[in-house]
Design a protein around this motif. Sequence first.
Motif, mmCIF file in Angstrom:
data_model
loop_
_atom_site.group_PDB
_atom_site.id
_atom_site.type_symbol
_atom_site.label_atom_id
_atom_site.label_comp_id
_atom_site.label_asym_id
_atom_site.label_seq_id
_atom_site.Cartn_x
_atom_site.Cartn_y
_atom_site.Cartn_z
ATOM 1 N N MET A 55 -8.264 -9.395 17.652
ATOM 2 C CA MET A 55 -7.920 -10.886 17.654
ATOM 3 C C MET A 55 -9.303 -11.713 17.686
ATOM 4 N N ARG A 56 -9.264 -12.746 16.696
ATOM 5 C CA ARG A 56 -10.571 -13.525 16.801
ATOM 6 C C ARG A 56 -10.294 -14.747 17.655
ATOM 7 N N ILE A 57 -11.192 -14.810 18.487
ATOM 8 C CA ILE A 57 -11.251 -15.814 19.767
ATOM 9 C C ILE A 57 -12.385 -16.415 19.657
ATOM 10 N N SER A 58 -12.150 -17.858 19.837
ATOM 11 C CA SER A 58 -13.334 -18.591 19.887
ATOM 12 C C SER A 58 -13.496 -19.208 21.406
ATOM 13 N N PHE A 59 -14.325 -19.088 22.161
ATOM 14 C CA PHE A 59 -14.504 -19.534 23.498
ATOM 15 C C PHE A 59 -15.076 -20.875 23.426
ATOM 16 N N ARG A 60 -14.647 -21.697 24.446
ATOM 17 C CA ARG A 60 -15.530 -23.005 24.664
ATOM 18 C C ARG A 60 -15.399 -23.131 26.173
ATOM 19 N N ALA A 61 -16.750 -23.491 26.731
ATOM 20 C CA ALA A 61 -16.819 -23.602 28.237
ATOM 21 C C ALA A 61 -17.409 -25.209 28.516
ATOM 22 N N SER A 62 -16.974 -25.305 29.512
ATOM 23 C CA SER A 62 -17.558 -26.761 30.267
ATOM 24 C C SER A 62 -19.165 -26.542 30.723
ATOM 25 N N THR A 63 -19.370 -27.589 31.201
ATOM 26 C CA THR A 63 -20.870 -27.153 31.782
ATOM 27 C C THR A 63 -21.282 -26.864 33.030
ATOM 28 N N SER A 64 -19.980 -26.591 33.872
ATOM 29 C CA SER A 64 -19.920 -26.126 35.006
ATOM 30 C C SER A 64 -20.545 -24.444 35.154
ATOM 31 N N PRO A 65 -21.210 -24.376 36.300
ATOM 32 C CA PRO A 65 -21.983 -22.660 36.397
ATOM 33 C C PRO A 65 -20.794 -21.859 36.351
ATOM 34 N N THR A 66 -19.706 -22.132 36.945
ATOM 35 C CA THR A 66 -18.481 -21.185 37.146
ATOM 36 C C THR A 66 -18.132 -20.936 35.446
ATOM 37 N N ALA A 67 -17.904 -21.942 34.706
ATOM 38 C CA ALA A 67 -17.296 -21.908 33.518
ATOM 39 C C ALA A 67 -18.401 -21.199 32.470
ATOM 40 N N LEU A 68 -19.540 -21.578 32.691
ATOM 41 C CA LEU A 68 -20.735 -20.763 31.648
ATOM 42 C C LEU A 68 -20.862 -19.466 32.076
ATOM 43 N N ALA A 69 -20.531 -19.009 33.426
ATOM 44 C CA ALA A 69 -20.863 -17.478 33.873
ATOM 45 C C ALA A 69 -19.488 -16.798 32.854
ATOM 46 N N ALA A 70 -18.258 -17.458 33.203
ATOM 47 C CA ALA A 70 -17.181 -16.924 32.409
ATOM 48 C C ALA A 70 -17.425 -16.629 31.022
ATOM 49 N N TYR A 71 -17.983 -17.677 30.368
ATOM 50 C CA TYR A 71 -18.412 -17.613 28.846
ATOM 51 C C TYR A 71 -18.989 -16.600 28.749
ATOM 52 N N ALA A 72 -20.252 -16.234 29.329
ATOM 53 C CA ALA A 72 -20.974 -15.207 29.156
ATOM 54 C C ALA A 72 -20.542 -13.900 29.186
ATOM 55 N N ALA A 73 -19.340 -13.748 30.297
ATOM 56 C CA ALA A 73 -18.747 -12.614 30.575
ATOM 57 C C ALA A 73 -17.786 -12.115 29.566
ATOM 58 N N LEU A 74 -16.912 -13.355 29.025
ATOM 59 C CA LEU A 74 -16.037 -12.930 28.125
ATOM 60 C C LEU A 74 -16.575 -13.009 26.438
ATOM 61 N N SER A 75 -17.524 -13.728 26.347
ATOM 62 C CA SER A 75 -17.912 -13.452 24.887
ATOM 63 C C SER A 75 -18.602 -12.139 25.018
ATOM 64 N N ASP A 76 -19.498 -11.674 25.652
ATOM 65 C CA ASP A 76 -20.082 -10.594 25.798
ATOM 66 C C ASP A 76 -19.089 -9.375 25.629
ATOM 67 N N ARG A 77 -17.828 -9.417 26.163
ATOM 68 C CA ARG A 77 -16.928 -8.632 26.089
ATOM 69 C C ARG A 77 -16.080 -8.665 24.968
ATOM 70 N N TYR A 78 -15.733 -9.701 24.664
ATOM 71 C CA TYR A 78 -14.520 -9.884 23.186
ATOM 72 C C TYR A 78 -15.175 -10.566 22.212
ATOM 73 N N GLY A 79 -16.343 -10.641 22.171
ATOM 74 C CA GLY A 79 -17.048 -11.296 20.993
ATOM 75 C C GLY A 79 -16.550 -13.011 20.940
ATOM 76 N N ASP A 80 -17.404 -13.779 20.207
ATOM 77 C CA ASP A 80 -17.142 -15.188 20.284
ATOM 78 C C ASP A 80 -17.123 -15.774 18.562
ATOM 79 N N CYS A 81 -15.805 -15.912 18.322
ATOM 80 C CA CYS A 81 -15.841 -16.179 16.963
ATOM 81 C C CYS A 81 -15.994 -17.528 16.414
ATOM 82 N N PRO A 82 -16.664 -17.982 15.303
ATOM 83 C CA PRO A 82 -16.572 -19.250 14.876
ATOM 84 C C PRO A 82 -15.128 -19.833 14.882
ATOM 85 N N ILE A 83 -15.403 -21.124 15.382
ATOM 86 C CA ILE A 83 -14.136 -21.832 15.404
ATOM 87 C C ILE A 83 -13.132 -21.915 14.046
ATOM 88 N N ARG A 84 -13.580 -22.055 13.257
ATOM 89 C CA ARG A 84 -13.033 -22.170 11.973
ATOM 90 C C ARG A 84 -12.578 -20.870 11.272
#
Length: 251
Positions: free
Chosen positions: A1-30
């Motif tokens: 599944m091609r997933i595009s992640f977006r995160a707010s600027t909060s430390p919690t959201a940025l840490a979640a982005y790092a973990a999820l994008s590393d695990r599942y990849g971060d696809c260009p939004i288009r």
Amino acid sequence: MRISFRASTSPTALAAYAALSDRYGDCPIRQAEVIVALGGDGFMLTTLHETQTLELPVYGMNCGTIGFLMNAYAEEGLPDRLREAEETVINPLAMHAVSASGRDHHALAINEVSLLRAGPQAAKLRISVNGRERMPELICDGALVCTPAGSTAYNYSAHGPILPIGSEVLALTAMAAFRPRRWRGALLPMNAEVRFDVLEGAKRPVMADADSRSFRDVVRVDIRSEPTIRHRILFDPGHGLEERLTHEQFT
């Protein structure tokens, strides 16, 4: 599944982005099949507004303080959760506001369009629906028109009704109405066009707000539902928006 992640600027959201994008990849939004928004409700609204032309489904995971539009955060099993998610489609409100200088302002609102007094004196508003004057004078701190999806937000805090998803109804709610005394508002069909005229605007200035986009010194605000824009929101099974709106009424 091609997933595009977006995160707010909060430390919690940025840490979640790092973990999820590393695990599942971060696809260009288009090139993505689905957008995963990491943050709170405010960031979810921002994501929906910024990606509305793509019409991609958006799945929110709560990494903020408020999460009515969000699902619980978990790193495990995200593709399965996305495949099993229930989709809700909502339409925003379109606002056209005119300032005292004659300038036009246009904005969309997923939750509500609100008019608020911008000075020490109460606002004085005239309300028309579908071109017919319904209230010649409402003296209040403000008034709003909300969608069913936004009915548990500012509207609910102002003692407005919770609207079921699919009800094809908008709520018009007053804040601290002085005249008519304690007037709470009205329920209107989804296709209604609401117009607020600001009376005595120089003495009683009013601002208009559409999902936190604010415009000062308005003299007229027109609001209608915009059916041509579709926001697709994903929820975990059994935790969809309809269930959340029902649950909120019993808590």
